[in-house]
Design a protein around this motif. Structure first.
Motif, PDB file in Angstrom:
ATOM      1  N   SER A 338      13.515  22.367  16.930  1.00 25.67           N
ATOM      2  CA  SER A 338      13.432  21.354  17.982  1.00 25.67           C
ATOM      3  C   SER A 338      14.557  20.329  17.860  1.00 25.67           C
ATOM      4  O   SER A 338      15.069  19.833  18.875  1.00 25.67           O
ATOM      5  CB  SER A 338      12.068  20.655  17.940  1.00 25.67           C
ATOM      6  N   LEU A 339      14.957  20.033  16.633  1.00 24.28           N
ATOM      7  CA  LEU A 339      16.061  19.091  16.445  1.00 24.28           C
ATOM      8  C   LEU A 339      17.410  19.761  16.681  1.00 24.28           C
ATOM      9  O   LEU A 339      18.381  19.098  17.071  1.00 24.28           O
ATOM     10  CB  LEU A 339      15.984  18.475  15.050  1.00 24.28           C
ATOM     11  N   GLN A 340      17.472  21.063  16.475  1.00 22.07           N
ATOM     12  CA  GLN A 340      18.680  21.785  16.900  1.00 22.07           C
ATOM     13  C   GLN A 340      18.842  21.682  18.420  1.00 22.07           C
ATOM     14  O   GLN A 340      19.958  21.531  18.925  1.00 22.07           O
ATOM     15  CB  GLN A 340      18.582  23.255  16.489  1.00 22.07           C
ATOM     16  N   ILE A 341      17.725  21.758  19.130  1.00 21.06           N
ATOM     17  CA  ILE A 341      17.758  21.620  20.588  1.00 21.06           C
ATOM     18  C   ILE A 341      18.251  20.234  20.977  1.00 21.06           C
ATOM     19  O   ILE A 341      19.117  20.087  21.860  1.00 21.06           O
ATOM     20  CB  ILE A 341      16.363  21.883  21.193  1.00 21.06           C
ATOM     21  N   LEU A 342      17.722  19.201  20.330  1.00 23.60           N
ATOM     22  CA  LEU A 342      18.146  17.834  20.647  1.00 23.60           C
ATOM     23  C   LEU A 342      19.642  17.665  20.413  1.00 23.60           C
ATOM     24  O   LEU A 342      20.355  17.102  21.253  1.00 23.60           O
ATOM     25  CB  LEU A 342      17.365  16.834  19.792  1.00 23.60           C
ATOM     26  N   GLU A 343      20.137  18.160  19.293  1.00 27.90           N
ATOM     27  CA  GLU A 343      21.563  18.035  18.979  1.00 27.90           C
ATOM     28  C   GLU A 343      22.419  18.738  20.039  1.00 27.90           C
ATOM     29  O   GLU A 343      23.409  18.177  20.529  1.00 27.90           O
ATOM     30  CB  GLU A 343      21.853  18.621  17.605  1.00 27.90           C
ATOM     31  N   GLN A 344      22.023  19.954  20.423  1.00 33.39           N
ATOM     32  CA  GLN A 344      22.801  20.685  21.425  1.00 33.39           C
ATOM     33  C   GLN A 344      22.730  20.012  22.790  1.00 33.39           C
ATOM     34  O   GLN A 344      23.715  20.009  23.543  1.00 33.39           O
ATOM     35  CB  GLN A 344      22.298  22.125  21.509  1.00 33.39           C
ATOM     36  N   ALA A 345      21.577  19.431  23.122  1.00 33.98           N
ATOM     37  CA  ALA A 345      21.443  18.740  24.410  1.00 33.98           C
ATOM     38  C   ALA A 345      22.338  17.514  24.460  1.00 33.98           C
ATOM     39  O   ALA A 345      22.941  17.213  25.495  1.00 33.98           O
ATOM     40  CB  ALA A 345      19.988  18.348  24.639  1.00 33.98           C
ATOM     41  N   ILE A 346      22.441  16.793  23.353  1.00 29.72           N
ATOM     42  CA  ILE A 346      23.328  15.625  23.289  1.00 29.72           C
ATOM     43  C   ILE A 346      24.777  16.048  23.524  1.00 29.72           C
ATOM     44  O   ILE A 346      25.535  15.413  24.269  1.00 29.72           O
ATOM     45  CB  ILE A 346      23.173  14.904  21.940  1.00 29.72           C
ATOM     46  N   LYS A 347      25.185  17.143  22.900  1.00 34.19           N
ATOM     47  CA  LYS A 347      26.552  17.630  23.072  1.00 34.19           C
ATOM     48  C   LYS A 347      26.808  18.040  24.516  1.00 34.19           C
ATOM     49  O   LYS A 347      27.874  17.778  25.080  1.00 34.19           O
ATOM     50  CB  LYS A 347      26.804  18.816  22.142  1.00 34.19           C
ATOM     51  N   LYS A 348      25.809  18.688  25.137  1.00 36.72           N
ATOM     52  CA  LYS A 348      25.985  19.141  26.521  1.00 36.72           C
ATOM     53  C   LYS A 348      26.071  17.967  27.486  1.00 36.72           C
ATOM     54  O   LYS A 348      26.879  17.978  28.426  1.00 36.72           O
ATOM     55  CB  LYS A 348      24.843  20.068  26.917  1.00 36.72           C
ATOM     56  N   VAL A 349      25.263  16.952  27.266  1.00 37.66           N
ATOM     57  CA  VAL A 349      25.282  15.764  28.137  1.00 37.66           C
ATOM     58  C   VAL A 349      26.541  14.935  27.874  1.00 37.66           C
ATOM     59  O   VAL A 349      27.132  14.376  28.800  1.00 37.66           O
ATOM     60  CB  VAL A 349      24.008  14.920  27.915  1.00 37.66           C
ATOM     61  N   GLY A 350      26.919  14.848  26.610  1.00 33.62           N
ATOM     62  CA  GLY A 350      28.126  14.103  26.261  1.00 33.62           C
ATOM     63  C   GLY A 350      27.860  12.717  25.732  1.00 33.62           C
ATOM     64  O   GLY A 350      28.761  12.065  25.209  1.00 33.62           O
ATOM     65  N   ASP A 351      26.651  12.221  25.887  1.00 31.69           N
ATOM     66  CA  ASP A 351      26.305  10.900  25.370  1.00 31.69           C
ATOM     67  C   ASP A 351      24.819  10.879  24.997  1.00 31.69           C
ATOM     68  O   ASP A 351      24.196  11.928  24.859  1.00 31.69           O
ATOM     69  CB  ASP A 351      26.647   9.811  26.388  1.00 31.69           C
ATOM     70  N   LEU A 352      24.259   9.667  24.848  1.00 35.44           N
ATOM     71  CA  LEU A 352      22.869   9.531  24.405  1.00 35.44           C
ATOM     72  C   LEU A 352      21.928   9.169  25.544  1.00 35.44           C
ATOM     73  O   LEU A 352      20.854   8.596  25.313  1.00 35.44           O
ATOM     74  CB  LEU A 352      22.782   8.478  23.293  1.00 35.44           C
ATOM     75  N   ASN A 353      22.317   9.504  26.765  1.00 34.26           N
ATOM     76  CA  ASN A 353      21.482   9.208  27.935  1.00 34.26           C
ATOM     77  C   ASN A 353      20.226  10.080  27.909  1.00 34.26           C
ATOM     78  O   ASN A 353      20.279  11.289  28.117  1.00 34.26           O
ATOM     79  CB  ASN A 353      22.285   9.464  29.212  1.00 34.26           C
ATOM     80  N   ARG A 354      19.079   9.451  27.677  1.00 31.41           N
ATOM     81  CA  ARG A 354      17.842  10.217  27.482  1.00 31.41           C
ATOM     82  C   ARG A 354      17.380  10.937  28.744  1.00 31.41           C
ATOM     83  O   ARG A 354      16.791  12.022  28.670  1.00 31.41           O
ATOM     84  CB  ARG A 354      16.741   9.295  26.957  1.00 31.41           C
ATOM     85  N   GLU A 355      17.613  10.357  29.906  1.00 30.41           N
ATOM     86  CA  GLU A 355      17.201  11.019  31.148  1.00 30.41           C
ATOM     87  C   GLU A 355      17.987  12.313  31.354  1.00 30.41           C
ATOM     88  O   GLU A 355      17.418  13.349  31.709  1.00 30.41           O
ATOM     89  CB  GLU A 355      17.398  10.077  32.339  1.00 30.41           C
ATOM     90  N   LYS A 356      19.294  12.256  31.129  1.00 28.47           N
ATOM     91  CA  LYS A 356      20.114  13.454  31.277  1.00 28.47           C
ATOM     92  C   LYS A 356      19.773  14.487  30.200  1.00 28.47           C
ATOM     93  O   LYS A 356      19.753  15.690  30.470  1.00 28.47           O
ATOM     94  CB  LYS A 356      21.601  13.082  31.213  1.00 28.47           C
ATOM     95  N   ILE A 357      19.504  14.008  28.996  1.00 25.08           N
ATOM     96  CA  ILE A 357      19.146  14.915  27.904  1.00 25.08           C
ATOM     97  C   ILE A 357      17.837  15.624  28.221  1.00 25.08           C
ATOM     98  O   ILE A 357      17.697  16.831  27.994  1.00 25.08           O
ATOM     99  CB  ILE A 357      19.056  14.136  26.578  1.00 25.08           C
ATOM    100  N   ARG A 358      16.875  14.894  28.773  1.00 21.41           N
ATOM    101  CA  ARG A 358      15.595  15.499  29.174  1.00 21.41           C
ATOM    102  C   ARG A 358      15.831  16.625  30.174  1.00 21.41           C
ATOM    103  O   ARG A 358      15.237  17.704  30.081  1.00 21.41           O
ATOM    104  CB  ARG A 358      14.686  14.425  29.771  1.00 21.41           C
ATOM    105  N   ASP A 359      16.711  16.388  31.162  1.00 21.45           N
ATOM    106  CA  ASP A 359      16.975  17.397  32.195  1.00 21.45           C
ATOM    107  C   ASP A 359      17.622  18.647  31.606  1.00 21.45           C
ATOM    108  O   ASP A 359      17.308  19.772  32.028  1.00 21.45           O
ATOM    109  CB  ASP A 359      17.873  16.801  33.288  1.00 21.45           C
TER     110      ASP A 359
END
Length: 419
Positions: A338-359
């Motif tokens: 699950s934390l691997q997912i969070l790390e990859q989502a942050i990289k894909k979004v490019g920043d720490l925007n939680r709304e974009k990371i959720r999407d």
């Protein structure tokens, strides 16, 4: 053809426009630089978690989630942290843990404290189905994407519809119960007795058990609940033994799982097919009774070192090195994933925007140690081990068949002789 020269007046205006453009561009560059300077990278990415570090849920909380979370933090910080494209650098991770003392109300209060007062960047879930359902609305209220590990319910569609920031990682009863019934049919079980803890976990599992056993030719003469606080299951064990059923299923939590495994051999009852509750996949369960004392016992959830995915073997090796014990084979690899997912989502979004990371979490696929994970309606659909069985000290995947690492043993071997 000769070039015609522009009138002097036009030349004058072209010069004025060029100078003005240069001044505007210079100002824009300075403004952009100033904004960038103001948005400095944080020193750390702070991740909070209110979870059972004491009380009856602490065995599951620490083993299943806290330890894998700590391992992921160590692995991630060893390489400098999470790479955040916006800042073009890696940022270390800080894990903040609060003890909810195995109390749901305390868990909710501490989660809100982490979000509102401590202002953590991201949140991790508590332990247990009821606690996860209590925290899901909090995650959505504060727009904190959260991936629940130890949450299990056949009614997730209706529950998750109103909590879009909450995702479920664990393999669900809707796939586990059918696997158990199919396995019983495969080995020739004709009768089954089922006991279960009288809370949300037990009740919702049993609804599915009744449905799928009802569709089979297996008879179920006993379906009986017991209170969560029970300290003695021997009356139920004796009742099941008297019925002479082929199979015995227990849907309970780790204290019940360990208790029944202690009392059944003491009473001399050894069914042909025995599936125990939450904690069967713990290596501490095997160690508590010895390899022979759990031989042939089935359990739900089976994510083992034999998973054919990058990093799976290394996870189990790293866990043993860090905690001087073997990782359990249920939610533990999933918690790390699950934390691997969070790390990859942050990289894909490019920043720490939680709304974009959720999407991104909601729609993308992520490479993890348990395989390519993705969510459908908030529920993870990648789970390579529904049912496991202890065989000579090794927890083997026996269902589903495509992921089987060993054939199921039936009937169950005898309990070891009392010492």
């Amino acid at each position: 053809m000769r070039n015609k020269r522009l009138p002097a007046t036009l030349n004058h205006w072209w010069i004025v426009l060029a100078v003005a453009f240069m001044l505007i561009a210079s100002g824009w560059i300075q403004t952009t630089s100033a904004v960038a300077a103001d948005e400095k990278a944080p020193d750390k990415i702070r991740i909070g978690c209110a979870i059972a570090l004491s009380g009856p849920n602490s065995i599951g909380g620490i083993t299943t989630q806290v330890n894998p979370y700590k391992l992921w933090v160590a692995d991630t910080n060893q390489k400098g942290g999470i790479f955040v494209p916006k800042y073009n650098k890696r940022i270390p991770v800080d894990l903040i843990l609060y003890d909810d003392r195995s109390d749901i109300e305390t868990s909710v209060k501490m989660a809100e404290k982490l979000i509102v007062e401590d202002k953590v960047d991201f949140m991790l879930p508590p332990w247990g189905t009821a606690s996860n359902f209590a925290i899901a609305p909090v995650a959505t209220k504060y727009k904190q994407p959260m991936m629940g590990i130890t949450v299990s319910s056949p009614k997730l569609d209706e529950r998750l519809a109103s909590t879009p920031y909450f995702f479920v990682v664990l393999g669900q009863p809707s796939r586990l119960v059918p696997s158990t019934v199919a396995l019983m049919q495969e080995v020739g079980v004709k009768t089954v007795a089922v006991i279960y803890v009288s809370d949300m976990f037990g009740l919702e599992h049993v609804d599915l058990v009744k449905e799928y056993v009802g569709k089979s030719d297996i008879k179920m003469p006993i379906l009986q609940s017991y209170p969560p606080e029970t300290q003695d299951l021997s009356p139920l064990i004796k009742r099941v033994e008297a019925e002479k059923v082929d199979a015995f299923l227990n849907y309970g939590y780790p204290p019940h799982t360990f208790l029944i495994n202690k009392q059944m051999p003491a009473l001399g009852y050894n069914p042909k097919f025995f599936q125990n509750g939450v904690g069967t996949q713990f290596t501490s369960y095997r160690d508590a009774f010895g390899a022979a004392g759990v031989d042939g016992v089935f359990g739900q959830w089976a994510l083992t070192p034999k998973m054919p995915y990058a990093g799976a073997k290394e996870f189990f090796e790293g866990y043993k090195k860090m905690f001087n014990e073997e990782a359990a084979m249920g939610g533990e690899p999933a918690a790390y994933a699950s934390l691997q997912i969070l790390e990859q989502a942050i990289k894909k979004v490019g920043d720490l925007n939680r709304e974009k990371i959720r999407d991104v979490i909601a729609k993308d696929t992520f490479d993890t140690i348990i395989g390519p994970m993705r969510f459908e309606k908030g529920v993870n659909v990648q789970w390579p081990g529904d049912i496991g069985q202890w065989q000579k000290g090794v927890y083997e995947v026996v269902m589903p068949k495509p992921f089987r690492t060993a054939a199921p043993i039936y009937p169950k071997p005898n309990w070891p002789a009392p010492k």
